[in-house]
Design a protein around this motif. Structure first.
Motif, PDB file in Angstrom:
ATOM      1  N   PHE A  65      40.862  40.842  25.419  1.00  0.00           N
ATOM      2  CA  PHE A  65      40.884  41.547  24.132  1.00  0.00           C
ATOM      3  C   PHE A  65      39.599  41.294  23.375  1.00  0.00           C
ATOM      4  N   GLY A  66      39.215  42.251  22.568  1.00  0.00           N
ATOM      5  CA  GLY A  66      38.055  42.112  21.702  1.00  0.00           C
ATOM      6  C   GLY A  66      38.405  42.496  20.283  1.00  0.00           C
ATOM      7  N   ALA A  67      37.945  41.709  19.326  1.00  0.00           N
ATOM      8  CA  ALA A  67      38.236  41.985  17.919  1.00  0.00           C
ATOM      9  C   ALA A  67      36.974  41.851  17.091  1.00  0.00           C
ATOM     10  N   ALA A  68      36.610  42.941  16.439  1.00  0.00           N
ATOM     11  CA  ALA A  68      35.535  42.961  15.455  1.00  0.00           C
ATOM     12  C   ALA A  68      36.033  43.883  14.341  1.00  0.00           C
ATOM     13  N   LEU A  77      43.818  45.170  30.961  1.00  0.00           N
ATOM     14  CA  LEU A  77      45.235  44.808  30.964  1.00  0.00           C
ATOM     15  C   LEU A  77      45.819  45.193  32.313  1.00  0.00           C
ATOM     16  N   VAL A  78      46.348  44.200  33.028  1.00  0.00           N
ATOM     17  CA  VAL A  78      46.950  44.456  34.337  1.00  0.00           C
ATOM     18  C   VAL A  78      48.194  43.584  34.465  1.00  0.00           C
ATOM     19  N   GLY A  89      53.602  44.092  30.351  1.00  0.00           N
ATOM     20  CA  GLY A  89      52.485  44.671  29.604  1.00  0.00           C
ATOM     21  C   GLY A  89      52.808  44.795  28.126  1.00  0.00           C
ATOM     22  N   ARG A  90      54.023  45.186  27.814  1.00  0.00           N
ATOM     23  CA  ARG A  90      54.456  45.310  26.416  1.00  0.00           C
ATOM     24  C   ARG A  90      54.394  43.942  25.721  1.00  0.00           C
ATOM     25  N   LEU A  91      54.835  42.887  26.409  1.00  0.00           N
ATOM     26  CA  LEU A  91      54.780  41.544  25.831  1.00  0.00           C
ATOM     27  C   LEU A  91      53.337  41.086  25.619  1.00  0.00           C
ATOM     28  N   LEU A  92      52.468  41.364  26.581  1.00  0.00           N
ATOM     29  CA  LEU A  92      51.054  41.018  26.420  1.00  0.00           C
ATOM     30  C   LEU A  92      50.444  41.735  25.218  1.00  0.00           C
ATOM     31  N   MET A  93      50.730  43.023  25.092  1.00  0.00           N
ATOM     32  CA  MET A  93      50.183  43.789  23.968  1.00  0.00           C
ATOM     33  C   MET A  93      50.742  43.286  22.640  1.00  0.00           C
TER      34      MET A  93
END
Length: 165
Positions: A65-68, A77-78, A89-93
Protein backbone atom coordinates in the motif's frame (compact mmCIF):
# COMPACT_ATOMS: atom_id res chain seq x y z
CA UNK A 1 -9.70 -18.16 10.69
CA UNK A 2 -7.77 -15.46 8.82
CA UNK A 3 -5.56 -12.92 10.58
CA UNK A 4 -4.01 -9.82 9.05
CA UNK A 5 -0.73 -8.37 10.27
CA UNK A 6 2.12 -6.14 9.19
CA UNK A 7 4.58 -8.02 7.02
CA UNK A 8 8.04 -8.82 8.36
CA UNK A 9 11.36 -9.38 6.57
CA UNK A 10 10.78 -13.13 6.87
CA UNK A 11 7.61 -12.81 4.74
CA UNK A 12 9.44 -12.17 1.45
CA UNK A 13 9.20 -15.86 0.52
CA UNK A 14 5.44 -15.73 1.14
CA UNK A 15 5.09 -12.77 -1.22
CA UNK A 16 7.15 -14.62 -3.83
CA UNK A 17 4.97 -17.72 -3.49
CA UNK A 18 1.87 -15.57 -4.08
CA UNK A 19 3.54 -13.82 -7.03
CA UNK A 20 4.31 -17.18 -8.63
CA UNK A 21 0.58 -17.91 -8.75
CA UNK A 22 -0.24 -14.78 -10.78
CA UNK A 23 2.75 -14.29 -13.08
CA UNK A 24 0.66 -15.58 -16.01
CA UNK A 25 -1.50 -12.45 -15.59
CA UNK A 26 1.07 -9.87 -14.46
CA UNK A 27 4.32 -10.97 -16.02
CA UNK A 28 7.54 -12.02 -14.27
CA UNK A 29 7.94 -11.08 -10.61
CA UNK A 30 9.55 -13.94 -8.70
CA UNK A 31 12.90 -13.65 -10.47
CA UNK A 32 12.78 -9.86 -10.81
CA UNK A 33 15.08 -7.96 -8.42
CA UNK A 34 12.84 -4.88 -8.79
CA UNK A 35 9.87 -6.79 -7.39
CA UNK A 36 11.99 -8.04 -4.48
CA UNK A 37 13.14 -4.47 -3.77
CA UNK A 38 9.56 -3.16 -3.90
CA UNK A 39 8.32 -5.77 -1.42
CA UNK A 40 11.30 -5.18 0.88
CA UNK A 41 10.77 -1.40 0.76
CA UNK A 42 7.07 -1.74 1.60
CA UNK A 43 7.93 -4.07 4.50
CA UNK A 44 10.60 -1.67 5.78
CA UNK A 45 8.11 1.25 5.55
CA UNK A 46 5.37 -0.74 7.36
CA UNK A 47 3.25 -0.52 4.19
CA UNK A 48 2.91 -4.27 3.56
CA UNK A 49 0.29 -6.55 5.05
CA UNK A 50 -0.03 -10.33 5.03
CA UNK A 51 -2.94 -12.65 5.65
CA UNK A 52 -2.40 -15.91 7.49
CA UNK A 53 -4.81 -18.78 7.99
CA UNK A 54 -5.07 -21.06 10.99
CA UNK A 55 -6.09 -23.79 8.53
CA UNK A 56 -2.90 -23.65 6.44
CA UNK A 57 0.66 -22.60 7.24
CA UNK A 58 2.23 -19.63 5.52
CA UNK A 59 1.03 -16.46 3.86
CA UNK A 60 -2.33 -16.74 2.06
CA UNK A 61 -2.56 -13.10 0.99
CA UNK A 62 -0.40 -10.02 0.62
CA UNK A 63 -0.95 -6.33 0.03
CA UNK A 64 1.45 -3.46 -0.70
CA UNK A 65 0.00 0.00 0.00
CA UNK A 66 1.02 3.59 -0.57
CA UNK A 67 -0.29 6.65 1.24
CA UNK A 68 0.39 10.28 0.41
CA UNK A 69 -2.89 11.89 1.54
CA UNK A 70 -5.19 12.65 -0.13
CA UNK A 71 -3.91 10.06 -2.62
CA UNK A 72 -3.76 6.39 -1.63
CA UNK A 73 -2.70 3.45 -3.78
CA UNK A 74 -3.06 -0.29 -3.67
CA UNK A 75 0.25 -1.21 -5.28
CA UNK A 76 -0.26 -4.97 -5.19
CA UNK A 77 -2.89 -7.32 -3.78
CA UNK A 78 -2.87 -11.10 -4.24
CA UNK A 79 -4.54 -13.95 -2.40
CA UNK A 80 -3.48 -17.58 -2.64
CA UNK A 81 -5.36 -19.47 -5.31
CA UNK A 82 -6.95 -21.86 -2.79
CA UNK A 83 -8.27 -18.90 -0.77
CA UNK A 84 -9.78 -16.76 -3.54
CA UNK A 85 -13.43 -15.93 -3.04
CA UNK A 86 -13.20 -16.59 0.72
CA UNK A 87 -12.85 -13.02 1.97
CA UNK A 88 -9.06 -12.83 2.32
CA UNK A 89 -8.74 -9.90 -0.09
CA UNK A 90 -11.64 -8.10 1.59
CA UNK A 91 -9.94 -8.49 5.00
CA UNK A 92 -6.64 -7.19 3.63
CA UNK A 93 -8.35 -4.16 2.11
CA UNK A 94 -10.35 -3.43 5.27
CA UNK A 95 -7.20 -3.53 7.37
CA UNK A 96 -5.29 -1.33 4.90
CA UNK A 97 -8.07 1.27 4.83
CA UNK A 98 -8.29 1.29 8.62
CA UNK A 99 -4.52 1.40 9.09
CA UNK A 100 -3.35 3.78 6.35
CA UNK A 101 -6.24 5.99 5.19
CA UNK A 102 -7.19 9.21 6.92
CA UNK A 103 -9.49 10.64 4.19
CA UNK A 104 -10.77 12.60 2.44
CA UNK A 105 -9.24 11.60 -0.85
CA UNK A 106 -9.29 8.54 -3.06
CA UNK A 107 -7.77 5.09 -3.19
CA UNK A 108 -6.58 4.05 -6.65
CA UNK A 109 -5.63 0.64 -7.90
CA UNK A 110 -4.55 -0.31 -11.40
CA UNK A 111 -6.16 -3.57 -12.44
CA UNK A 112 -6.96 -5.42 -15.62
CA UNK A 113 -8.64 -3.64 -18.50
CA UNK A 114 -12.04 -5.01 -19.56
CA UNK A 115 -10.55 -6.95 -22.50
CA UNK A 116 -7.76 -8.63 -20.49
CA UNK A 117 -8.26 -12.39 -19.92
CA UNK A 118 -7.38 -11.90 -16.25
CA UNK A 119 -10.29 -9.48 -15.82
CA UNK A 120 -12.74 -12.38 -15.69
CA UNK A 121 -10.50 -15.25 -14.59
CA UNK A 122 -9.09 -13.43 -11.57
CA UNK A 123 -12.32 -11.70 -10.59
CA UNK A 124 -10.29 -8.55 -9.80
CA UNK A 125 -12.65 -6.04 -11.38
CA UNK A 126 -15.71 -7.54 -9.66
CA UNK A 127 -13.77 -7.70 -6.38
CA UNK A 128 -12.96 -3.98 -6.46
CA UNK A 129 -16.46 -3.03 -7.60
CA UNK A 130 -17.95 -4.92 -4.63
CA UNK A 131 -15.72 -2.83 -2.36
CA UNK A 132 -17.11 0.38 -3.87
CA UNK A 133 -14.36 1.12 -6.39
CA UNK A 134 -15.48 2.48 -9.76
CA UNK A 135 -13.74 2.23 -13.15
CA UNK A 136 -11.61 5.24 -13.97
CA UNK A 137 -9.26 6.13 -16.78
CA UNK A 138 -7.22 3.61 -18.79
CA UNK A 139 -3.68 2.98 -17.56
CA UNK A 140 -0.60 1.94 -19.47
CA UNK A 141 -0.30 -1.72 -20.42
CA UNK A 142 1.06 -4.25 -17.96
CA UNK A 143 4.49 -5.83 -18.32
CA UNK A 144 2.95 -8.74 -20.23
CA UNK A 145 1.34 -6.26 -22.67
CA UNK A 146 -2.25 -6.61 -21.42
CA UNK A 147 -4.58 -3.67 -20.92
CA UNK A 148 -4.96 -1.97 -17.54
CA UNK A 149 -7.48 0.39 -15.98
CA UNK A 150 -7.53 2.55 -12.87
CA UNK A 151 -10.23 1.72 -10.33
CA UNK A 152 -10.96 4.44 -7.76
CA UNK A 153 -12.62 4.50 -4.36
CA UNK A 154 -13.62 8.04 -3.33
CA UNK A 155 -13.11 8.76 0.36
CA UNK A 156 -15.47 11.29 1.86
CA UNK A 157 -14.19 13.79 4.36
CA UNK A 158 -15.43 13.92 7.93
CA UNK A 159 -19.09 14.68 8.42
CA UNK A 160 -19.71 18.39 8.86
CA UNK A 161 -22.12 19.60 11.50
CA UNK A 162 -25.36 21.01 10.25
CA UNK A 163 -25.46 24.83 10.19
CA UNK A 164 -27.03 26.45 13.23
CA UNK A 165 -30.65 27.59 12.67
Amino acid sequence: MITIRLARDTDLDGFLALASQVEHWFGPMVGEPGFHRAVEAHIRDAAALVAESTAAPGVVGGLLFGAAPPAYHVHWLVTAEHCRGRGVGRLLMADALRRYVTGPGAVDVVTFGPDHPGAVDSGARVFYERLGFRPGEPAGPGPEGGSRQVYRLPLPGPARPAPAP
